[in-house]
Design a protein around this motif. Structure first.
Motif, PDB file in Angstrom:
ATOM      1  N   VAL A 113      20.553  23.711   5.901  1.00 51.35           N
ATOM      2  CA  VAL A 113      20.389  24.956   6.650  1.00 51.35           C
ATOM      3  C   VAL A 113      19.253  25.719   5.988  1.00 51.35           C
ATOM      4  CG1 VAL A 113      21.480  27.072   7.487  1.00 51.35           C
ATOM      5  CG2 VAL A 113      22.852  25.005   7.189  1.00 51.35           C
ATOM      6  N   THR A 114      18.225  26.021   6.753  1.00 52.82           N
ATOM      7  CA  THR A 114      17.049  26.685   6.205  1.00 52.82           C
ATOM      8  C   THR A 114      16.570  27.741   7.195  1.00 52.82           C
ATOM      9  OG1 THR A 114      14.848  26.327   5.228  1.00 52.82           O
ATOM     10  CG2 THR A 114      15.406  24.989   7.156  1.00 52.82           C
ATOM     11  N   ALA A 115      15.495  28.415   6.841  1.00 50.20           N
ATOM     12  CA  ALA A 115      14.918  29.449   7.693  1.00 50.20           C
ATOM     13  C   ALA A 115      13.409  29.391   7.583  1.00 50.20           C
ATOM     14  CB  ALA A 115      15.418  30.838   7.290  1.00 50.20           C
ATOM     15  N   VAL A 116      12.750  30.075   8.499  1.00 52.01           N
ATOM     16  CA  VAL A 116      11.291  30.146   8.436  1.00 52.01           C
ATOM     17  C   VAL A 116      10.859  30.997   7.256  1.00 52.01           C
ATOM     18  CG1 VAL A 116       9.236  30.987   9.627  1.00 52.01           C
ATOM     19  CG2 VAL A 116      10.947  29.676  10.875  1.00 52.01           C
TER      20      VAL A 116
ATOM     21  N   ILE B  94      19.322  22.532  10.394  1.00 53.54           N
ATOM     22  CA  ILE B  94      19.473  23.648  11.316  1.00 53.54           C
ATOM     23  C   ILE B  94      18.592  24.765  10.782  1.00 53.54           C
ATOM     24  CG2 ILE B  94      21.050  25.417  12.198  1.00 53.54           C
ATOM     25  CD1 ILE B  94      23.247  23.317  12.195  1.00 53.54           C
ATOM     26  N   VAL B  95      17.698  25.280  11.621  1.00 50.30           N
ATOM     27  CA  VAL B  95      16.706  26.264  11.196  1.00 50.30           C
ATOM     28  C   VAL B  95      17.030  27.627  11.801  1.00 50.30           C
ATOM     29  CG1 VAL B  95      14.256  26.845  11.101  1.00 50.30           C
ATOM     30  CG2 VAL B  95      14.962  24.438  11.070  1.00 50.30           C
ATOM     31  N   VAL B  96      17.112  28.643  10.950  1.00 53.53           N
ATOM     32  CA  VAL B  96      17.354  30.011  11.406  1.00 53.53           C
ATOM     33  C   VAL B  96      16.019  30.725  11.541  1.00 53.53           C
ATOM     34  CG1 VAL B  96      18.575  32.172  10.970  1.00 53.53           C
ATOM     35  CG2 VAL B  96      19.538  30.006  10.153  1.00 53.53           C
ATOM     36  N   ILE B  97      15.820  31.348  12.687  1.00 51.74           N
ATOM     37  CA  ILE B  97      14.596  32.117  12.936  1.00 51.74           C
ATOM     38  C   ILE B  97      14.978  33.539  13.313  1.00 51.74           C
ATOM     39  CG2 ILE B  97      12.552  32.365  14.404  1.00 51.74           C
ATOM     40  CD1 ILE B  97      12.471  29.383  14.732  1.00 51.74           C
TER      41      ILE B  97
END
Length: 213
Positions: free
Chosen positions: A34-37, A165-168
């Motif tokens: 799980v990561t984000a920009v 899964i990418v959080v923006i």
């Protein structure tokens, strides 16, 4: 109880799409990053909620904190001072000492001690060795990762997870920045499992669907 250990809760409008995406790929993934920009998008909170929700289904889950620049799991789960992922990777402790049972179906591997975080690197062979052990013990590993644009550790973890899964942040991340970060992640071998828009209830825009392929 899991619910008491995981706080604060993330908006159901964010959690539910992430659960749908995770369930859709459940038969072929064992490790999910799980990561984000960029920082501040709610990655650690979402990772905690996903792990808790998965465990409440009766499946065994482990939450691994690879977000070494902003660790939060030790405090959230009452594990302050306990060894974790960095200690295992640095060879300071045996893997069993870094995995902490929270509930019958949920275990947590916090970031680890500050000294170990300074020494550990994600290209160490112990990373894969540990995750292979995790595969034998748990149905799913959820890895709380650094933001894509900040340090690059999300890209460094690409070989070790089945997808991200990418959080923006819909109201704070510019489209060009998001597109560049997502392209960088894919170039590093990161497989897209889904994108979650935080702080909005609007549908995912078409350009994100195109990125997901």
């Amino acid at each position: 109880m899991i619910a008491a250990a995981i706080a604060p809760k993330i908006d159901r409008a964010i959690l539910e799409p992430a659960l749908v995406q995770l369930t859709r790929h459940e038969s072929r993934v064992r490790r999910v990053g799980v990561t984000a920009v960029q920082p501040g998008e709610g990655v650690s909170t979402l990772a905690r909620e996903l792990a808790g929700a998965y465990a409440r289904r009766g499946r065994s889950a482990v939450l691994v904190e690879a977000n070494w620049s902003r660790p939060s799991l030790a405090e959230a789960f009452g594990l302050t001072g306990q060894p974790g992922f960095a200690d295992i990777v640095a060879g300071a402790v045996a893997p069993s000492r870094g995995v902490h049972a929270i509930d019958d179906n949920l275990s947590v591997v916090p970031a680890g001690s500050p000294s170990a975080i300074r020494k550990a690197t994600l290209d160490d062979g112990r990373v894969e060795d540990f995750l292979a052990l995790v595969d034998d013990r748990f149905d799913l590993a959820i890895v709380d990762c650094e933001p894509i644009t900040e340090i690059g550790d999300a890209a460094a973890l690409s070989p070790f997870v089945d997808g991200f899964i990418v959080v923006i942040g819909a109201e704070r991340t510019r489209r060009a920045v998001a597109q560049r970060a997502l392209a960088d992640l894919k170039a590093a071998g990161g497989a897209p499992l889904g994108v979650v828009l935080n702080r909005t209830r609007r549908p995912i825009p078409k350009w994100l669907y195109r990125w997901l392929g």
